[in-house]
Enzyme design. Structure first.
Site, PDB file in Angstrom:
ATOM      1  N   VAL A   1       1.387  -2.439 -10.599  1.00 47.04           N
ATOM      2  CA  VAL A   1       1.272  -3.890 -10.779  1.00 47.04           C
ATOM      3  C   VAL A   1       1.240  -4.673  -9.468  1.00 47.04           C
ATOM      4  CG1 VAL A   1       2.309  -3.955 -13.075  1.00 47.04           C
ATOM      5  CG2 VAL A   1       3.770  -4.129 -11.045  1.00 47.04           C
ATOM      6  N   TYR A   2       1.595  -4.060  -8.361  1.00 52.19           N
ATOM      7  CA  TYR A   2       1.626  -4.814  -7.112  1.00 52.19           C
ATOM      8  C   TYR A   2       0.217  -5.264  -6.741  1.00 52.19           C
ATOM      9  CZ  TYR A   2       6.406  -3.060  -6.369  1.00 52.19           C
ATOM     10  OH  TYR A   2       7.740  -2.760  -6.490  1.00 52.19           O
ATOM     11  N   SER A   3       0.046  -6.588  -6.731  1.00 53.07           N
ATOM     12  CA  SER A   3      -1.252  -7.191  -6.417  1.00 53.07           C
ATOM     13  C   SER A   3      -2.364  -6.564  -7.239  1.00 53.07           C
ATOM     14  CB  SER A   3      -1.548  -7.088  -4.918  1.00 53.07           C
ATOM     15  OG  SER A   3      -0.579  -7.774  -4.165  1.00 53.07           O
TER      16      SER A   3
END
Length: 330
Positions: free
Chosen positions: A60-62
């Site tokens: 989910v990071y960026s």
């Protein structure tokens, strides 16, 4: 750099882990303060030069761009077998049914997507980012066991949940002969110590590696309380973590400043040294968006706080609302 086993597993990791949430496309996902790929790469390279072999990111990071940046950098700067790549699954990656969570369908889909973005055949440590109340733990643990047996994952870990949930997951895996978690990535720093009540003693008793996220409390332990940063201004989740306990937290931050001044070292080294000395911590996950961040982190490995200093740092702390039950992204 020292290397230690991750819990009772045979996996050797550096005493520090580089957290890669700060590296990503600012226009993708909900982290507009992230560093672009061009700016991020030197930090990953420098971490390797300092002996860090452990890198943590999440799908989910960026919106996946963190995995892409980390994968390309590590492929260029290191041999795959020399590094330990950790990523996570749970958060929403697309709208509609099955676009998030820990169902068998979601896990099987997201491990393949993460491998493609990372540009690798396997992930060393695959972690469930949060607990999934919509999926039975039996389904989740069996799916994780199957991705391990498929060769796509070497070890599995968990992050930010209640101790009873973690123990339930471990018991479920043991009862069925499935792969068990070897690590817990939880929230621990001088501003949030609620993990000391149950999770840390559980991990110590069961030989679970502990890799705390945000050991510097998103930088709040490294500067004066009223001093702002770009991230603190834009990071809405950070405000959720600290606004309710601001008055008490300010006193802890001031105490860190006092100890650092007496030792004539940066505050970051004092705050990180406290986490490093907290049993059974294996490798704190440190972020780096300035060159001094990595240098301070490595220097903290040599800082041994005295019992008196530890007592002074801990004395102002007051109980905080328990945060691990929230469905937040760390």
């Amino acid at each position: 750099m020292d290397y230690v086993q991750l819990g009772r597993s045979g996996l050797n990791v550096s005493r520090l882990c580089l957290g890669c949430m700060s590296y990503g496309d600012p226009n993708r996902g909900g982290h507009p303060w992230t560093l672009t790929e061009e700016v991020s790469r030197p930090f990953i390279k420098r971490a390797l030069e300092l002996g860090i072999n452990f890198f943590d990111t999440a799908n989910v990071y960026s919106a996946g761009s963190s995995e892409e940046i980390v994968g390309r950098a590590l492929k260029e700067f290191a041999h795959r077998d020399e590094v330990v790549i950790a990523t996570k699954v749970h958060g929403r990656m697309r709208p509609g049914p099955n676009g998030a969570g820990l169902s068998r369908k979601a896990i099987f889909s997201e491990i393949d997507n993460s491998l493609q973005r990372l540009g690798t055949d396997y992930v060393d440590l695959y972690q469930i980012h949060r607990w999934d109340n919509e999926t039975s733990i039996e389904e989740t643990m069996e799916a994780l066991h199957d991705v391990v047996k498929s060769g796509k994952v070497r070890y599995i870990g968990a992050s930010s949940m209640f101790a009873w949930q973690f123990l339930k997951a471990q018991h479920t895996a043991e009862r069925h002969g499935w792969t068990k978690f070897v690590s817990m990535q939880n929230y621990l720093n001088l501003l949030y110590r609620e993990e000391e009540r149950e999770m840390l003693p559980l991990c110590k008793s069961d030989g679970i590696g502990v890799i705390p996220w945000s050991p510097l409390a998103r930088g709040r332990l490294t500067r004066d309380w009223d001093e702002k940063s770009i991230r603190s201004e834009l990071d809405e989740f950070g405000k959720v973590l600290y606004e309710q306990t601001a008055e008490a937290d300010r006193k802890v931050v001031e105490r860190v400043a006092e100890v650092a001044a007496e030792r004539d070292i940066p505050r970051a080294q004092v705050a990180l040294a406290w986490v490093l000395q907290k049993e059974p911590v294996t490798a704190p996950i440190v972020g780096a968006t300035k060159s001094l961040h990595l240098e301070d982190a490595v220097a903290a490995l040599e800082v041994i706080l005295t019992p008196d200093e530890i007592a002074r740092l801990e004395e102002p702390y007051v109980p905080h609302p328990v945060l691990v039950g929230l469905n937040f992204r760390g």
